[in-house]
Structure formats: C-alpha cells, structure tokens
Design an enzyme around this catalytic site. Structure first.
Site, PDB file in Angstrom:
ATOM      1  N   ASP A 281       0.871  -1.167   0.000  1.00 29.23           N
ATOM      2  CA  ASP A 281       0.000   0.000   0.000  1.00 29.23           C
ATOM      3  C   ASP A 281       0.921   1.234   0.000  1.00 29.23           C
ATOM      4  O   ASP A 281       2.113   1.116   0.305  1.00 29.23           O
ATOM      5  CB  ASP A 281      -0.854  -0.057   1.278  1.00 29.23           C
ATOM      6  CG  ASP A 281      -1.686   1.173   1.475  1.00 29.23           C
ATOM      7  OD1 ASP A 281      -2.419   1.552   0.548  1.00 29.23           O
ATOM      8  OD2 ASP A 281      -1.609   1.766   2.570  1.00 29.23           O
ATOM      9  N   LEU A 282       0.404   2.392  -0.340  1.00 23.89           N
ATOM     10  CA  LEU A 282       1.268   3.587  -0.386  1.00 23.89           C
ATOM     11  C   LEU A 282       1.112   4.453   0.876  1.00 23.89           C
ATOM     12  O   LEU A 282       2.007   4.516   1.724  1.00 23.89           O
ATOM     13  CB  LEU A 282       0.948   4.410  -1.639  1.00 23.89           C
ATOM     14  CG  LEU A 282       1.763   5.688  -1.787  1.00 23.89           C
ATOM     15  CD1 LEU A 282       3.225   5.401  -2.057  1.00 23.89           C
ATOM     16  CD2 LEU A 282       1.197   6.556  -2.921  1.00 23.89           C
ATOM     17  N   ASP A 283      -0.057   5.117   0.968  1.00 26.13           N
ATOM     18  CA  ASP A 283      -0.267   6.069   2.067  1.00 26.13           C
ATOM     19  C   ASP A 283      -0.294   5.321   3.404  1.00 26.13           C
ATOM     20  O   ASP A 283      -1.133   4.451   3.612  1.00 26.13           O
ATOM     21  CB  ASP A 283      -1.603   6.801   1.886  1.00 26.13           C
ATOM     22  CG  ASP A 283      -1.594   7.730   0.673  1.00 26.13           C
ATOM     23  OD1 ASP A 283      -0.501   8.130   0.253  1.00 26.13           O
ATOM     24  OD2 ASP A 283      -2.677   8.061   0.176  1.00 26.13           O
TER      25      ASP A 283
ATOM     26  N   THR B 216       1.358  10.236   4.035  1.00 24.09           N
ATOM     27  CA  THR B 216       0.592  11.302   3.391  1.00 24.09           C
ATOM     28  C   THR B 216      -0.726  11.560   4.102  1.00 24.09           C
ATOM     29  O   THR B 216      -1.410  12.535   3.792  1.00 24.09           O
ATOM     30  CB  THR B 216       0.318  10.954   1.913  1.00 24.09           C
ATOM     31  OG1 THR B 216       0.060   9.564   1.860  1.00 24.09           O
ATOM     32  CG2 THR B 216       1.482  11.300   1.019  1.00 24.09           C
TER      33      THR B 216
ATOM     34  N   LYS C  60      -8.604   6.436   6.026  1.00 29.72           N
ATOM     35  CA  LYS C  60      -7.413   5.709   5.579  1.00 29.72           C
ATOM     36  C   LYS C  60      -7.790   4.556   4.647  1.00 29.72           C
ATOM     37  O   LYS C  60      -8.636   3.732   4.993  1.00 29.72           O
ATOM     38  CB  LYS C  60      -6.613   5.200   6.778  1.00 29.72           C
ATOM     39  CG  LYS C  60      -5.960   6.350   7.522  1.00 29.72           C
ATOM     40  CD  LYS C  60      -5.001   5.878   8.591  1.00 29.72           C
ATOM     41  CE  LYS C  60      -4.296   7.080   9.198  1.00 29.72           C
ATOM     42  NZ  LYS C  60      -3.465   6.708  10.340  1.00 29.72           N
ATOM     43  N   GLY C  61      -7.166   4.522   3.491  1.00 31.96           N
ATOM     44  CA  GLY C  61      -7.426   3.460   2.520  1.00 31.96           C
ATOM     45  C   GLY C  61      -8.729   3.624   1.759  1.00 31.96           C
ATOM     46  O   GLY C  61      -9.090   2.792   0.932  1.00 31.96           O
TER      47      GLY C  61
ATOM     48  N   ARG D 298     -11.168   8.841  -2.573  1.00 36.76           N
ATOM     49  CA  ARG D 298     -11.421  10.286  -2.389  1.00 36.76           C
ATOM     50  C   ARG D 298     -12.916  10.585  -2.339  1.00 36.76           C
ATOM     51  O   ARG D 298     -13.397  11.341  -1.489  1.00 36.76           O
ATOM     52  CB  ARG D 298     -10.766  11.041  -3.542  1.00 36.76           C
ATOM     53  CG  ARG D 298     -10.654  12.538  -3.290  1.00 36.76           C
ATOM     54  CD  ARG D 298     -10.066  13.226  -4.519  1.00 36.76           C
ATOM     55  NE  ARG D 298      -8.856  12.587  -4.996  1.00 36.76           N
ATOM     56  CZ  ARG D 298      -8.340  12.787  -6.212  1.00 36.76           C
ATOM     57  NH1 ARG D 298      -8.920  13.601  -7.072  1.00 36.76           N
ATOM     58  NH2 ARG D 298      -7.233  12.169  -6.583  1.00 36.76           N
TER      59      ARG D 298
ATOM     60  N   SER E 209      -2.637   0.749  -4.351  1.00 33.85           N
ATOM     61  CA  SER E 209      -3.081   1.932  -3.592  1.00 33.85           C
ATOM     62  C   SER E 209      -4.415   2.445  -4.111  1.00 33.85           C
ATOM     63  O   SER E 209      -4.691   2.403  -5.305  1.00 33.85           O
ATOM     64  CB  SER E 209      -2.023   3.031  -3.743  1.00 33.85           C
ATOM     65  OG  SER E 209      -2.520   4.265  -3.275  1.00 33.85           O
ATOM     66  N   ALA E 210      -5.216   2.982  -3.177  1.00 34.68           N
ATOM     67  CA  ALA E 210      -6.486   3.613  -3.566  1.00 34.68           C
ATOM     68  C   ALA E 210      -6.253   5.004  -4.144  1.00 34.68           C
ATOM     69  O   ALA E 210      -7.167   5.611  -4.709  1.00 34.68           O
ATOM     70  CB  ALA E 210      -7.392   3.713  -2.342  1.00 34.68           C
ATOM     71  N   SER E 211      -5.035   5.508  -4.022  1.00 35.20           N
ATOM     72  CA  SER E 211      -4.784   6.906  -4.404  1.00 35.20           C
ATOM     73  C   SER E 211      -4.612   7.089  -5.907  1.00 35.20           C
ATOM     74  O   SER E 211      -3.885   6.338  -6.558  1.00 35.20           O
ATOM     75  CB  SER E 211      -3.529   7.416  -3.700  1.00 35.20           C
ATOM     76  OG  SER E 211      -3.228   8.713  -4.178  1.00 35.20           O
TER      77      SER E 211
ATOM     78  N   ASN F 179      -3.141   9.644  -6.894  1.00 39.43           N
ATOM     79  CA  ASN F 179      -1.887  10.408  -6.940  1.00 39.43           C
ATOM     80  C   ASN F 179      -0.668   9.520  -6.666  1.00 39.43           C
ATOM     81  O   ASN F 179       0.418  10.035  -6.391  1.00 39.43           O
ATOM     82  CB  ASN F 179      -1.929  11.538  -5.907  1.00 39.43           C
ATOM     83  CG  ASN F 179      -3.032  12.539  -6.202  1.00 39.43           C
ATOM     84  OD1 ASN F 179      -3.070  13.114  -7.284  1.00 39.43           O
ATOM     85  ND2 ASN F 179      -3.955  12.734  -5.267  1.00 39.43           N
TER      86      ASN F 179
ATOM     87  N   LYS G 223     -11.216  -0.806  -1.530  1.00 30.53           N
ATOM     88  CA  LYS G 223     -10.926  -1.700  -0.403  1.00 30.53           C
ATOM     89  C   LYS G 223     -12.088  -1.556   0.589  1.00 30.53           C
ATOM     90  O   LYS G 223     -12.562  -0.437   0.765  1.00 30.53           O
ATOM     91  CB  LYS G 223      -9.614  -1.297   0.278  1.00 30.53           C
ATOM     92  CG  LYS G 223      -8.387  -1.335  -0.635  1.00 30.53           C
ATOM     93  CD  LYS G 223      -7.192  -0.656   0.031  1.00 30.53           C
ATOM     94  CE  LYS G 223      -6.012  -0.534  -0.912  1.00 30.53           C
ATOM     95  NZ  LYS G 223      -4.876   0.220  -0.346  1.00 30.53           N
TER      96      LYS G 223
ATOM     97  N   GLU H  73      -0.057  -3.343   4.609  1.00 27.52           N
ATOM     98  CA  GLU H  73      -1.181  -2.385   4.674  1.00 27.52           C
ATOM     99  C   GLU H  73      -1.274  -1.706   6.037  1.00 27.52           C
ATOM    100  O   GLU H  73      -0.991  -2.327   7.053  1.00 27.52           O
ATOM    101  CB  GLU H  73      -2.494  -3.143   4.474  1.00 27.52           C
ATOM    102  CG  GLU H  73      -3.199  -2.915   3.171  1.00 27.52           C
ATOM    103  CD  GLU H  73      -3.748  -1.506   2.954  1.00 27.52           C
ATOM    104  OE1 GLU H  73      -3.797  -0.712   3.906  1.00 27.52           O
ATOM    105  OE2 GLU H  73      -4.134  -1.196   1.825  1.00 27.52           O
ATOM    106  N   ASP H  74      -1.718  -0.444   6.035  1.00 27.42           N
ATOM    107  CA  ASP H  74      -1.909   0.271   7.312  1.00 27.42           C
ATOM    108  C   ASP H  74      -3.390   0.467   7.661  1.00 27.42           C
ATOM    109  O   ASP H  74      -3.697   0.923   8.755  1.00 27.42           O
ATOM    110  CB  ASP H  74      -1.259   1.662   7.265  1.00 27.42           C
ATOM    111  CG  ASP H  74      -2.016   2.599   6.348  1.00 27.42           C
ATOM    112  OD1 ASP H  74      -2.297   2.197   5.195  1.00 27.42           O
ATOM    113  OD2 ASP H  74      -2.365   3.712   6.778  1.00 27.42           O
TER     114      ASP H  74
END
Ligand code: B16
Ligand code: MG
Length: 232
Positions: free
Chosen positions: A21-23, A29, A57-58, A61, A126-128, A130, A157, A181-182
């Site tokens: 995962d990213l963020d 972020t 989180k996750g 947007r 990632s869900a982002s 960006n 997710k 994952e966070d």
C-alpha cells in the site's frame, strides 16, 4: 484471525509476490490528506478531527467526501460535490508538492532492497489516484514491477480488486502474495484476496492481519527471510 505468534512466524512462508500500500506504509501522506479535508470542513463551517481522519485511511477520495459531508450534516448538489472533490485534491497536491525522499517512512528502502536482492516481484496497490507522482517524488518508482492505483480500480478496499489486479499483472497466484497495509479496509481486502496480510501500525486496530509490525524498523531480516521461504 488475530496476530500469529512468533514461533509460527519462524516457519518459512515462501511468498513470491509483495504488494505495498502507499499512504501510511511507504509515506505518511495521511497528515496532508487530513489538512486538506480539514480546510474544506472549516470552509463548510464544521470541525474535522484527527480521530475522524482515521476513517479515511485506505478509502477513496469520493467516499471520503461522502463521509465528510455526513459528519458535517451537509447535503450537496452533484455540482458542489464535484467541485469540492477538485478543491480538496488541489489543496492536497499543493501540500505534497515539495515532498522528497526524506518523507519515506523508516526502513522502507531496507525492505524493498531486501526483496529486490532476492528477485521478488514488487507491486504497489493503492487507492490513491496520486500514487505515481508521489512515488516519483520520493524516488521509489524503480523498485516496482507493477503499479495499481485509484485510476485503475472500480471497487474500493475492502474489495480485493486492487490487490488481485496487482497479482495478475505480476503473474503470481494470489495465495503466493503478501500485502503490507496500514488500513483496516486494506487488511480486509488482502484477506479477501486470499493473500498473506501484514499490518503496519497498531495491532489493536489491525487485529485481522496475520502479522502486525508498528513499522518496518521492527521487521528484521529473520522475518523477511522466512517470508521468502529461506532460513536465515
Ligand atoms: P487520492 P492508500 C489512500 O491511499 C489513502 O489512504 C486515503 O486516505 C485516500 O483518500 C485515498 O488513497 C485516495 O487518495 O485522493 O490521492 O486519490 O492508503 O490506498 O495508498
Ligand atoms: Mg494506506
């Protein structure tokens, strides 16, 4: 499911694909997302707390804005909704504009390098929307064989779509993949995909993960070696 004890963690696991995962896993972020959402909430006349930000989180947007408006008790027209989505993202982009590799979370590079050294395919899930510009900014793009982000998935997710797509692009069976994952929703998504879920964060929050580490500094070479099926 719960956290597995350390003895079980010592058995070789032979995972061959690793999805990050990213963020919250690679970079923090969440603090920038929070500032941008709080600014919008304040403009709309209500407060938005750090605790409430945990719910974001996750989460995509669009879903974040739906939750924010529920918190503020605000009904929006489709036009307002779309323009607030754009405004929040513009604020977020200006906050992350100066991000650089100093914002990579501790020991992320150590884990990426370990897995690369052992020729393990690496994916981002990632869900982002960006995700790619952020990876460029923090100079980690070259580690990843596959990037699946919020522009490529239709189901958020805890739906496993993002991770299943990453596994398919890497050509690896889901059961042979590990996910870092966070977010609670992300751990659920990894479990729903039939992958090994590793939580990065608070083990009370991420209780559904197979293993939980506060951060990558806690993840030693011994655990990583077992993860790829080797005895250290
Ligand atoms: P964007 P992840 C998620 O990223 C964040 O955790 C979540 O807070 C955010 O709303 C979502 O990305 C969408 O991000 O607005 O940049 O498209 O944790 O799945 O890497
Ligand atoms: Mg995350």
């Amino acid at each position: 499911m719960g956290r597995t004890d350390f003895n079980e963690s010592l058995k070789p696991m032979k995972k061959t694909g690793f999805i990050f995962d990213l963020d919250g896993v690679i970079v923090d972020t969440a603090k920038y997302h929070y500032l941008a959402w709080r600014k919008l909430a304040n403009e709309l006349g209500f407060e938005f707390t750090q605790e409430q930000n945990e719910l974001f989180k996750g989460v995509s947007r669009k879903r974040c804005l739906e939750i924010l408006l529920e918190i503020g008790g605000i009904k929006a027209t489709q036009q307002q909704f779309n323009s607030w989505l754009v405004e929040k993202n513009e604020d977020y982009l200006s906050l992350i504009e100066k991000m650089d590799e100093s914002e990579v979370l501790p020991d992320v590079q150590k884990v990426l390098q370990f897995l690369k050294k052992h020729n393990m395919p690496l994916g981002l899930g990632s869900a982002s929307k960006n995700a790619r510009p952020i990876l460029e900014k923090v100079k980690l793009m070259d580690y990843f064989d596959t990037i699946v982000d919020g522009t490529q998935v239709t189901k958020a997710k805890p739906d496993p779509e993002v991770f299943l797509l990453a596994a398919a692009q890497m050509g690896i069976a889901p059961r042979e993949c590990t996910v870092f994952e966070d977010a609670v929703a992300g751990i659920e998504a990894a479990n729903n995909a039939g992958m090994l879920s590793i939580g990065i964060g608070d083990k009370k929050v991420l209780s559904e993960a197979k293993f939980v580490f506060a951060d990558f500094t806690e993840m030693g070479d011994q655990f990583l070696s077992r993860l790829i099926g080797q005895t250290p």
